[in-house]
Motif scaffolding. Sequence first.
Motif, PDB file in Angstrom:
ATOM      1  N   GLU A   1       4.185  -3.635 -12.233  1.00  0.00           N
ATOM      2  CA  GLU A   1       4.737  -4.829 -12.861  1.00  0.00           C
ATOM      3  C   GLU A   1       5.953  -5.342 -12.105  1.00  0.00           C
ATOM      4  O   GLU A   1       6.096  -6.555 -11.866  1.00  0.00           O
ATOM      5  N   ALA A   2       6.830  -4.410 -11.700  1.00  0.00           N
ATOM      6  CA  ALA A   2       8.027  -4.807 -10.942  1.00  0.00           C
ATOM      7  C   ALA A   2       7.641  -5.392  -9.594  1.00  0.00           C
ATOM      8  O   ALA A   2       8.232  -6.389  -9.134  1.00  0.00           O
ATOM      9  N   LEU A   3       6.636  -4.798  -8.947  1.00  0.00           N
ATOM     10  CA  LEU A   3       6.200  -5.290  -7.634  1.00  0.00           C
ATOM     11  C   LEU A   3       5.583  -6.682  -7.751  1.00  0.00           C
ATOM     12  O   LEU A   3       5.897  -7.577  -6.962  1.00  0.00           O
ATOM     13  N   ARG A   4       4.734  -6.857  -8.742  1.00  0.00           N
ATOM     14  CA  ARG A   4       4.070  -8.159  -8.883  1.00  0.00           C
ATOM     15  C   ARG A   4       5.048  -9.258  -9.303  1.00  0.00           C
ATOM     16  O   ARG A   4       4.810 -10.440  -9.026  1.00  0.00           O
ATOM     17  N   SER A   5       6.134  -8.869  -9.947  1.00  0.00           N
ATOM     18  CA  SER A   5       7.120  -9.875 -10.350  1.00  0.00           C
ATOM     19  C   SER A   5       7.792 -10.532  -9.149  1.00  0.00           C
ATOM     20  O   SER A   5       8.376 -11.600  -9.265  1.00  0.00           O
TER      21      SER A   5
ATOM     22  N   VAL B   1       0.861  -1.196   0.000  1.00  0.00           N
ATOM     23  CA  VAL B   1       0.000   0.000   0.000  1.00  0.00           C
ATOM     24  C   VAL B   1       0.893   1.241   0.000  1.00  0.00           C
ATOM     25  O   VAL B   1       2.040   1.211   0.455  1.00  0.00           O
ATOM     26  N   SER B   2       0.351   2.340  -0.504  1.00  0.00           N
ATOM     27  CA  SER B   2       1.129   3.584  -0.537  1.00  0.00           C
ATOM     28  C   SER B   2       0.197   4.774  -0.792  1.00  0.00           C
ATOM     29  O   SER B   2      -0.774   4.668  -1.545  1.00  0.00           O
ATOM     30  N   ARG B   3       0.525   5.905  -0.143  1.00  0.00           N
ATOM     31  CA  ARG B   3      -0.201   7.144  -0.436  1.00  0.00           C
ATOM     32  C   ARG B   3       0.157   7.634  -1.839  1.00  0.00           C
ATOM     33  O   ARG B   3      -0.649   8.291  -2.491  1.00  0.00           O
ATOM     34  N   GLN B   4       1.394   7.325  -2.262  1.00  0.00           N
ATOM     35  CA  GLN B   4       1.851   7.755  -3.584  1.00  0.00           C
ATOM     36  C   GLN B   4       1.389   6.749  -4.647  1.00  0.00           C
ATOM     37  O   GLN B   4       1.195   5.575  -4.377  1.00  0.00           O
ATOM     38  N   ASP B   5       1.223   7.234  -5.856  1.00  0.00           N
ATOM     39  CA  ASP B   5       0.792   6.387  -6.955  1.00  0.00           C
ATOM     40  C   ASP B   5       1.931   5.445  -7.373  1.00  0.00           C
ATOM     41  O   ASP B   5       3.006   5.894  -7.767  1.00  0.00           O
ATOM     42  N   LEU B   6       1.669   4.148  -7.260  1.00  0.00           N
ATOM     43  CA  LEU B   6       2.688   3.145  -7.612  1.00  0.00           C
ATOM     44  C   LEU B   6       2.394   2.442  -8.934  1.00  0.00           C
ATOM     45  O   LEU B   6       3.070   1.461  -9.274  1.00  0.00           O
ATOM     46  N   HIS B   7       1.412   2.910  -9.680  1.00  0.00           N
ATOM     47  CA  HIS B   7       1.040   2.231 -10.921  1.00  0.00           C
ATOM     48  C   HIS B   7       2.217   2.008 -11.876  1.00  0.00           C
ATOM     49  O   HIS B   7       2.313   0.935 -12.495  1.00  0.00           O
ATOM     50  N   PRO B   8       3.128   2.982 -12.012  1.00  0.00           N
ATOM     51  CA  PRO B   8       4.262   2.749 -12.927  1.00  0.00           C
ATOM     52  C   PRO B   8       5.152   1.585 -12.498  1.00  0.00           C
ATOM     53  O   PRO B   8       5.925   1.053 -13.300  1.00  0.00           O
ATOM     54  N   HIS B   9       5.049   1.196 -11.198  1.00  0.00           N
ATOM     55  CA  HIS B   9       5.929   0.146 -10.672  1.00  0.00           C
ATOM     56  C   HIS B   9       5.179  -1.161 -10.388  1.00  0.00           C
ATOM     57  O   HIS B   9       5.765  -2.090  -9.815  1.00  0.00           O
TER      58      HIS B   9
ATOM     59  N   VAL C   1       0.702 -10.028  -4.101  1.00  0.00           N
ATOM     60  CA  VAL C   1      -0.655 -10.396  -4.492  1.00  0.00           C
ATOM     61  C   VAL C   1      -1.426  -9.194  -5.024  1.00  0.00           C
ATOM     62  O   VAL C   1      -2.153  -9.294  -6.015  1.00  0.00           O
ATOM     63  N   ASP C   2      -1.269  -8.027  -4.380  1.00  0.00           N
ATOM     64  CA  ASP C   2      -2.027  -6.845  -4.796  1.00  0.00           C
ATOM     65  C   ASP C   2      -1.285  -5.581  -4.389  1.00  0.00           C
ATOM     66  O   ASP C   2      -0.502  -5.582  -3.429  1.00  0.00           O
ATOM     67  N   VAL C   3      -1.523  -4.494  -5.140  1.00  0.00           N
ATOM     68  CA  VAL C   3      -0.922  -3.185  -4.862  1.00  0.00           C
ATOM     69  C   VAL C   3      -2.053  -2.156  -4.824  1.00  0.00           C
ATOM     70  O   VAL C   3      -2.837  -2.056  -5.774  1.00  0.00           O
ATOM     71  N   ILE C   4      -2.151  -1.420  -3.718  1.00  0.00           N
ATOM     72  CA  ILE C   4      -3.158  -0.363  -3.581  1.00  0.00           C
ATOM     73  C   ILE C   4      -2.418   0.937  -3.312  1.00  0.00           C
ATOM     74  O   ILE C   4      -1.695   1.049  -2.315  1.00  0.00           O
ATOM     75  N   SER C   5      -2.595   1.902  -4.183  1.00  0.00           N
ATOM     76  CA  SER C   5      -1.838   3.143  -4.027  1.00  0.00           C
ATOM     77  C   SER C   5      -2.628   4.343  -4.519  1.00  0.00           C
ATOM     78  O   SER C   5      -3.626   4.203  -5.244  1.00  0.00           O
TER      79      SER C   5
END
Length: 326
Positions: free
Chosen positions: A99-103, A89-97, A107-111
Amino acid sequence: MGGGMATGRARLLVCAAPELQDLPLSSAAWASARGVARCSEPAELLQRLESGGYELVMLDAGLFEDLPTLLQAITNVRVAYPDRAVLVVSRQDLHPHNEALRSTGVVDVISGAELGTSTLVRSIRLAELHYERNEAERQATRKRSARISAARMLRDLPHVLFAVGPEGEIEFANRAATDSVGESIDALRGTSLLTQIATEHRLRMNSALARARAGQGTSGVVCRLNAEDGHAAWVEFEVQTWQDSTGVATGAILLGSLVEARTAPHTETGALAEQLATTLTSTFDTLPVGILVSDAAGCPRLVNRTARDLLGIHALLPFTRLVEAE
Protein backbone atom coordinates in the motif's frame (compact mmCIF):
# COMPACT_ATOMS: atom_id res chain seq x y z
CA MET A 1 26.53 -2.45 -14.91
CA GLY A 2 25.08 -1.60 -18.32
CA GLY A 3 23.17 -3.73 -20.76
CA GLY A 4 22.30 -3.81 -24.43
CA MET A 5 19.66 -1.41 -25.73
CA ALA A 6 17.17 -2.35 -28.41
CA THR A 7 15.02 0.17 -30.18
CA GLY A 8 11.26 -0.07 -29.87
CA ARG A 9 8.12 1.32 -28.33
CA ALA A 10 9.09 0.87 -24.68
CA ARG A 11 12.49 0.80 -23.00
CA LEU A 12 13.24 -0.61 -19.57
CA LEU A 13 15.92 0.43 -17.07
CA VAL A 14 16.57 -2.22 -14.42
CA CYS A 15 18.25 -0.95 -11.27
CA ALA A 16 18.98 -4.17 -9.37
CA ALA A 17 21.68 -6.13 -7.60
CA PRO A 18 23.78 -8.37 -9.90
CA GLU A 19 22.36 -11.53 -8.34
CA LEU A 20 18.82 -10.39 -9.17
CA GLN A 21 19.84 -9.44 -12.69
CA ASP A 22 21.29 -12.94 -13.07
CA LEU A 23 18.10 -14.75 -12.13
CA PRO A 24 17.27 -17.46 -14.71
CA LEU A 25 14.76 -15.25 -16.50
CA SER A 26 13.83 -16.19 -20.04
CA SER A 27 14.88 -13.83 -22.78
CA ALA A 28 11.19 -13.26 -23.47
CA ALA A 29 10.89 -11.33 -20.22
CA TRP A 30 13.47 -8.82 -21.35
CA ALA A 31 12.36 -8.88 -24.97
CA SER A 32 8.83 -7.91 -23.95
CA ALA A 33 10.23 -4.61 -22.69
CA ARG A 34 11.65 -3.96 -26.19
CA GLY A 35 15.04 -2.83 -24.97
CA VAL A 36 16.74 -3.19 -21.58
CA ALA A 37 19.62 -1.52 -19.76
CA ARG A 38 20.86 -2.33 -16.25
CA CYS A 39 22.56 -0.60 -13.38
CA SER A 40 23.22 -1.71 -9.80
CA GLU A 41 23.81 1.62 -8.05
CA PRO A 42 20.83 3.70 -6.90
CA ALA A 43 22.99 6.80 -7.24
CA GLU A 44 23.10 6.20 -11.00
CA LEU A 45 19.33 6.04 -11.38
CA LEU A 46 18.40 9.66 -12.14
CA GLN A 47 21.49 10.18 -14.29
CA ARG A 48 20.67 7.11 -16.37
CA LEU A 49 17.07 8.22 -16.74
CA GLU A 50 18.18 11.64 -17.92
CA SER A 51 20.58 10.28 -20.53
CA GLY A 52 18.70 7.20 -21.69
CA GLY A 53 15.11 8.30 -22.14
CA TYR A 54 13.78 5.08 -20.62
CA GLU A 55 10.03 4.75 -20.26
CA LEU A 56 9.86 1.90 -17.70
CA VAL A 57 11.88 1.64 -14.50
CA MET A 58 12.33 -1.54 -12.42
CA LEU A 59 13.77 -1.06 -8.93
CA ASP A 60 15.24 -3.79 -6.73
CA ALA A 61 14.13 -3.06 -3.16
CA GLY A 62 17.22 -4.89 -1.88
CA LEU A 63 19.48 -2.07 -3.09
CA PHE A 64 18.02 0.34 -0.58
CA GLU A 65 18.75 0.52 3.16
CA ASP A 66 15.15 0.52 4.29
CA LEU A 67 11.59 1.24 3.16
CA PRO A 68 11.76 5.04 3.65
CA THR A 69 14.90 5.17 1.49
CA LEU A 70 13.15 3.14 -1.23
CA LEU A 71 10.03 5.30 -1.05
CA GLN A 72 12.15 8.45 -1.32
CA ALA A 73 13.97 7.05 -4.39
CA ILE A 74 10.64 6.27 -6.05
CA THR A 75 9.34 9.74 -5.21
CA ASN A 76 12.48 11.32 -6.71
CA VAL A 77 11.91 9.42 -9.97
CA ARG A 78 8.22 10.30 -10.05
CA VAL A 79 8.88 14.00 -9.41
CA ALA A 80 11.68 14.27 -11.98
CA TYR A 81 10.02 11.99 -14.55
CA PRO A 82 6.27 11.81 -13.82
CA ASP A 83 5.55 10.00 -17.09
CA ARG A 84 7.77 6.99 -16.23
CA ALA A 85 6.13 3.73 -15.16
CA VAL A 86 7.85 2.30 -12.04
CA LEU A 87 7.95 -1.38 -10.97
CA VAL A 88 9.40 -2.72 -7.72
CA VAL A 89 10.89 -6.24 -7.33
CA SER A 90 12.40 -7.97 -4.30
CA ARG A 91 13.51 -11.40 -3.11
CA GLN A 92 11.94 -10.49 0.24
CA ASP A 93 8.19 -10.43 0.73
CA LEU A 94 6.97 -6.83 0.37
CA HIS A 95 3.24 -7.50 0.75
CA PRO A 96 3.01 -5.65 4.09
CA HIS A 97 4.37 -2.54 2.31
CA ASN A 98 2.42 -2.76 -0.96
CA GLU A 99 0.00 0.00 0.00
CA ALA A 100 2.82 2.41 0.88
CA LEU A 101 4.65 1.58 -2.35
CA ARG A 102 1.60 2.01 -4.55
CA SER A 103 0.80 5.33 -2.89
CA THR A 104 3.94 6.72 -4.55
CA GLY A 105 2.62 5.80 -8.01
CA VAL A 106 4.28 2.39 -8.42
CA VAL A 107 2.50 0.39 -11.12
CA ASP A 108 3.25 -3.09 -9.73
CA VAL A 109 5.18 -4.86 -6.95
CA ILE A 110 6.60 -8.38 -7.38
CA SER A 111 8.23 -9.91 -4.34
CA GLY A 112 9.00 -13.12 -2.49
CA ALA A 113 7.62 -16.30 -4.02
CA GLU A 114 5.88 -14.33 -6.78
CA LEU A 115 9.18 -13.27 -8.33
CA GLY A 116 9.71 -15.27 -11.51
CA THR A 117 9.64 -15.19 -15.28
CA SER A 118 5.89 -15.26 -15.85
CA THR A 119 5.08 -12.61 -13.23
CA LEU A 120 7.91 -10.44 -14.52
CA VAL A 121 6.61 -10.59 -18.09
CA ARG A 122 3.09 -9.77 -16.88
CA SER A 123 4.33 -6.88 -14.76
CA ILE A 124 6.39 -5.40 -17.59
CA ARG A 125 3.41 -5.57 -19.93
CA LEU A 126 1.23 -3.93 -17.28
CA ALA A 127 3.77 -1.11 -17.02
CA GLU A 128 3.83 -0.74 -20.80
CA LEU A 129 0.05 -0.39 -20.93
CA HIS A 130 0.16 2.13 -18.08
CA TYR A 131 2.78 4.20 -19.91
CA GLU A 132 0.95 4.03 -23.24
CA ARG A 133 -2.36 5.09 -21.69
CA ASN A 134 -0.76 8.04 -19.94
CA GLU A 135 1.17 8.98 -23.07
CA ALA A 136 -2.05 9.00 -25.11
CA GLU A 137 -3.65 11.29 -22.52
CA ARG A 138 -0.60 13.58 -22.55
CA GLN A 139 -0.67 13.81 -26.35
CA ALA A 140 -4.38 14.61 -26.31
CA THR A 141 -3.75 17.35 -23.74
CA ARG A 142 -0.90 18.77 -25.84
CA LYS A 143 -3.12 18.81 -28.93
CA ARG A 144 -5.91 20.57 -27.07
CA SER A 145 -3.44 23.15 -25.73
CA ALA A 146 -1.97 23.68 -29.20
CA ARG A 147 -5.42 24.20 -30.70
CA ILE A 148 -6.42 26.63 -27.97
CA SER A 149 -3.17 28.57 -28.45
CA ALA A 150 -3.65 28.65 -32.22
CA ALA A 151 -7.24 29.79 -31.81
CA ARG A 152 -6.21 32.62 -29.52
CA MET A 153 -3.50 33.68 -31.96
CA LEU A 154 -5.84 33.58 -34.97
CA ARG A 155 -8.86 35.09 -33.23
CA ASP A 156 -7.93 38.68 -34.03
CA LEU A 157 -6.47 37.99 -37.49
CA PRO A 158 -7.91 40.62 -39.89
CA HIS A 159 -8.73 37.91 -42.45
CA VAL A 160 -11.85 35.72 -42.41
CA LEU A 161 -10.89 32.28 -41.13
CA PHE A 162 -12.96 29.09 -40.88
CA ALA A 163 -11.78 25.61 -39.92
CA VAL A 164 -14.21 22.86 -40.88
CA GLY A 165 -14.29 19.15 -40.07
CA PRO A 166 -14.64 16.12 -42.36
CA GLU A 167 -18.36 16.68 -42.93
CA GLY A 168 -18.02 20.41 -43.56
CA GLU A 169 -19.05 21.31 -40.00
CA ILE A 170 -17.55 24.49 -38.55
CA GLU A 171 -15.06 23.78 -35.77
CA PHE A 172 -13.55 27.25 -35.49
CA ALA A 173 -14.25 30.74 -36.80
CA ASN A 174 -12.24 33.82 -35.91
CA ARG A 175 -13.66 37.22 -35.08
CA ALA A 176 -13.59 38.50 -38.68
CA ALA A 177 -15.58 35.42 -39.76
CA THR A 178 -18.21 35.72 -37.04
CA ASP A 179 -18.57 39.45 -37.72
CA SER A 180 -19.06 38.75 -41.44
CA VAL A 181 -22.01 36.40 -40.85
CA GLY A 182 -23.34 38.07 -37.70
CA GLU A 183 -23.18 34.93 -35.56
CA SER A 184 -21.17 33.95 -32.48
CA ILE A 185 -18.70 31.06 -32.60
CA ASP A 186 -20.93 29.14 -30.20
CA ALA A 187 -23.84 29.45 -32.64
CA LEU A 188 -21.67 28.47 -35.61
CA ARG A 189 -19.75 25.56 -34.11
CA GLY A 190 -21.04 22.23 -35.41
CA THR A 191 -23.20 23.76 -38.16
CA SER A 192 -22.52 23.29 -41.87
CA LEU A 193 -20.32 25.95 -43.44
CA LEU A 194 -22.49 25.83 -46.57
CA THR A 195 -25.41 27.33 -44.66
CA GLN A 196 -23.30 30.50 -44.33
CA ILE A 197 -22.67 30.64 -48.08
CA ALA A 198 -25.11 32.20 -50.55
CA THR A 199 -27.15 29.48 -52.28
CA GLU A 200 -25.81 30.26 -55.75
CA HIS A 201 -22.22 29.85 -54.51
CA ARG A 202 -22.56 26.67 -52.47
CA LEU A 203 -21.72 24.54 -55.49
CA ARG A 204 -18.28 25.97 -55.99
CA MET A 205 -17.56 25.98 -52.26
CA ASN A 206 -18.68 22.36 -51.90
CA SER A 207 -16.33 21.41 -54.73
CA ALA A 208 -13.41 23.21 -53.05
CA LEU A 209 -14.16 21.52 -49.73
CA ALA A 210 -14.27 18.11 -51.42
CA ARG A 211 -10.87 18.74 -53.01
CA ALA A 212 -9.41 19.80 -49.67
CA ARG A 213 -10.79 16.75 -47.84
CA ALA A 214 -9.32 14.52 -50.55
CA GLY A 215 -5.92 16.22 -50.19
CA GLN A 216 -6.04 17.41 -53.82
CA GLY A 217 -4.54 20.83 -53.28
CA THR A 218 -5.62 24.41 -52.64
CA SER A 219 -8.63 26.01 -54.34
CA GLY A 220 -9.54 29.65 -54.75
CA VAL A 221 -13.23 30.50 -54.23
CA VAL A 222 -15.00 33.84 -54.38
CA CYS A 223 -18.40 33.72 -52.73
CA ARG A 224 -20.99 35.70 -50.85
CA LEU A 225 -21.59 35.06 -47.16
CA ASN A 226 -25.06 35.21 -45.69
CA ALA A 227 -25.55 37.54 -42.76
CA GLU A 228 -28.33 37.82 -40.21
CA ASP A 229 -28.77 41.53 -40.89
CA GLY A 230 -29.12 41.02 -44.65
CA HIS A 231 -25.70 42.51 -45.38
CA ALA A 232 -23.82 40.55 -48.04
CA ALA A 233 -20.08 40.16 -47.53
CA TRP A 234 -18.12 39.00 -50.56
CA VAL A 235 -15.01 37.04 -49.62
CA GLU A 236 -12.19 35.62 -51.69
CA PHE A 237 -11.22 32.35 -49.96
CA GLU A 238 -8.22 30.10 -50.24
CA VAL A 239 -9.41 26.60 -49.28
CA GLN A 240 -6.75 24.11 -48.25
CA THR A 241 -6.46 20.74 -46.55
CA TRP A 242 -6.48 20.58 -42.76
CA GLN A 243 -4.25 17.70 -41.64
CA ASP A 244 -3.71 16.08 -38.26
CA SER A 245 -0.25 15.37 -36.81
CA THR A 246 0.02 12.15 -38.86
CA GLY A 247 -0.66 13.89 -42.16
CA VAL A 248 -4.21 12.56 -42.54
CA ALA A 249 -6.72 15.03 -44.00
CA THR A 250 -9.34 15.82 -41.35
CA GLY A 251 -11.10 18.77 -42.94
CA ALA A 252 -10.35 22.13 -44.53
CA ILE A 253 -8.99 25.55 -43.61
CA LEU A 254 -10.53 28.58 -45.32
CA LEU A 255 -8.65 31.87 -45.22
CA GLY A 256 -10.30 34.78 -46.96
CA SER A 257 -10.18 38.50 -47.61
CA LEU A 258 -13.23 40.74 -47.94
CA VAL A 259 -13.80 41.95 -51.50
CA GLU A 260 -15.82 45.14 -51.21
CA ALA A 261 -16.12 45.67 -54.96
CA ARG A 262 -18.19 42.52 -55.30
CA THR A 263 -21.15 43.97 -53.40
CA ALA A 264 -22.41 45.26 -56.75
CA PRO A 265 -24.73 42.29 -57.45
CA HIS A 266 -26.94 43.43 -54.57
CA THR A 267 -28.61 46.13 -56.60
CA GLU A 268 -31.98 46.55 -58.18
CA THR A 269 -30.60 44.99 -61.37
CA GLY A 270 -29.52 41.94 -59.44
CA ALA A 271 -32.93 41.63 -57.82
CA LEU A 272 -34.65 41.89 -61.22
CA ALA A 273 -32.34 39.23 -62.64
CA GLU A 274 -33.24 36.88 -59.79
CA GLN A 275 -36.94 37.59 -60.31
CA LEU A 276 -36.57 36.84 -64.03
CA ALA A 277 -34.79 33.56 -63.29
CA THR A 278 -37.61 32.54 -60.94
CA THR A 279 -40.23 33.34 -63.59
CA LEU A 280 -38.37 31.41 -66.28
CA THR A 281 -37.92 28.43 -63.96
CA SER A 282 -41.67 28.20 -63.30
CA THR A 283 -42.33 28.40 -67.05
CA PHE A 284 -39.67 25.84 -68.02
CA ASP A 285 -40.79 23.47 -65.25
CA THR A 286 -43.78 22.56 -67.45
CA LEU A 287 -41.61 21.51 -70.40
CA PRO A 288 -40.90 17.77 -71.01
CA VAL A 289 -37.19 18.41 -71.82
CA GLY A 290 -34.38 19.08 -69.38
CA ILE A 291 -33.05 22.65 -69.33
CA LEU A 292 -29.92 23.95 -67.59
CA VAL A 293 -28.70 27.56 -67.79
CA SER A 294 -25.40 28.59 -66.17
CA ASP A 295 -23.61 31.88 -65.72
CA ALA A 296 -20.18 32.81 -67.09
CA ALA A 297 -18.51 31.21 -64.07
CA GLY A 298 -20.21 27.88 -64.77
CA CYS A 299 -22.61 28.18 -61.85
CA PRO A 300 -26.14 26.86 -62.66
CA ARG A 301 -28.68 29.65 -62.55
CA LEU A 302 -31.71 27.73 -63.82
CA VAL A 303 -32.51 24.01 -63.70
CA ASN A 304 -36.03 22.96 -64.64
CA ARG A 305 -38.07 20.13 -63.10
CA THR A 306 -37.36 17.63 -65.91
CA ALA A 307 -33.60 18.10 -65.52
CA ARG A 308 -33.85 17.73 -61.78
CA ASP A 309 -35.93 14.55 -62.10
CA LEU A 310 -33.57 13.05 -64.72
CA LEU A 311 -30.59 13.59 -62.44
CA GLY A 312 -32.43 12.56 -59.28
CA ILE A 313 -31.70 15.81 -57.50
CA HIS A 314 -33.86 18.53 -56.04
CA ALA A 315 -31.24 21.21 -55.32
CA LEU A 316 -28.29 22.77 -57.11
CA LEU A 317 -25.69 21.56 -54.61
CA PRO A 318 -25.66 17.82 -55.48
CA PHE A 319 -26.24 18.67 -59.14
CA THR A 320 -22.98 20.57 -59.50
CA ARG A 321 -21.10 17.84 -57.69
CA LEU A 322 -22.48 15.33 -60.25
CA VAL A 323 -21.51 17.52 -63.19
CA GLU A 324 -17.99 18.07 -61.92
CA ALA A 325 -17.58 14.35 -61.24
CA GLU A 326 -18.29 13.67 -64.92
